[in-house]
Design a protein around this motif. Structure first.
Motif: not given
Ligand SMILES: [Zn+2]
Length: 110
Positions: A47-54, A95-101
Motif C-alpha cells: 500500500x505504501x508503494x501504491x501511495x508513493x506512485x500516486x 524523494x518519492x523515487x529515492x524511497x521507491x528505489x
C-alpha cells in the motif's frame, strides 16, 4: 503465501506457485516461496508503494500546472507561487523515487 520467480522477479500470491510465470513463462520449479519475514515486508509495503506512485502522478500534475502559470507570468505574486510549486513538486518527486528505489533493494516490493 508469496512465491517469487527466480528468473524475472514476478511475485505470485497463492497456496502454490503457478504452473508457469505469467511474465516470463518460466516453469513452476523456478518459483521460490518467500520466507515469512520477507513476505511480511512485501505485504506491508504494497500500500505504501501504491501511495508513493500516486503521489508521483499528482506531483507531475502540479509541476505541469506551475509551468503553465509561469508561462502566463501575470504578476510577481503569481510567479513566486508557481516557482515555489515547481520546486516543491520536483523535490518531492525525487524523494518519492529515492524511497521507491530503497524499497526495491530492501525487498519492500512485490
Ligand atoms: Zn518470471
Amino acid at each position: 503465501m508469496l512465491f517469487k520467480c527466480s528468473v524475472c522477479g514476478f511475485i505470485w500470491d497463492g497456496d502454490d506457485a503457478p504452473d508457469k510465470c505469467p511474465k516470463c513463462g518460466a516453469p513452476k520449479e523456478k518459483f521460490n516461496k518467500l520466507d515469512d519475514d520477507v513476505a511480511g515486508l512485501v505485504l506491508k509495503s504494497r500500500e505504501t508503494n501504491d501511495i508513493h506512485m500516486k503521489l508521483a502522478v499528482h506531483l507531475e500534475i502540479i509541476a505541469d500546472l506551475a509551468k503553465r502559470g509561469l508561462e502566463i507570468k501575470l504578476d510577481p505574486g503569481c510567479v513566486d507561487v508557481f516557482e515555489k510549486a515547481q520546486k516543491a513538486a520536483y523535490e518531492l518527486r525525487q524523494m518519492v523515487k529515492a524511497e521507491l528505489a530503497t524499497h526495491m533493494t530492501k525487498q519492500k516490493w512485490g
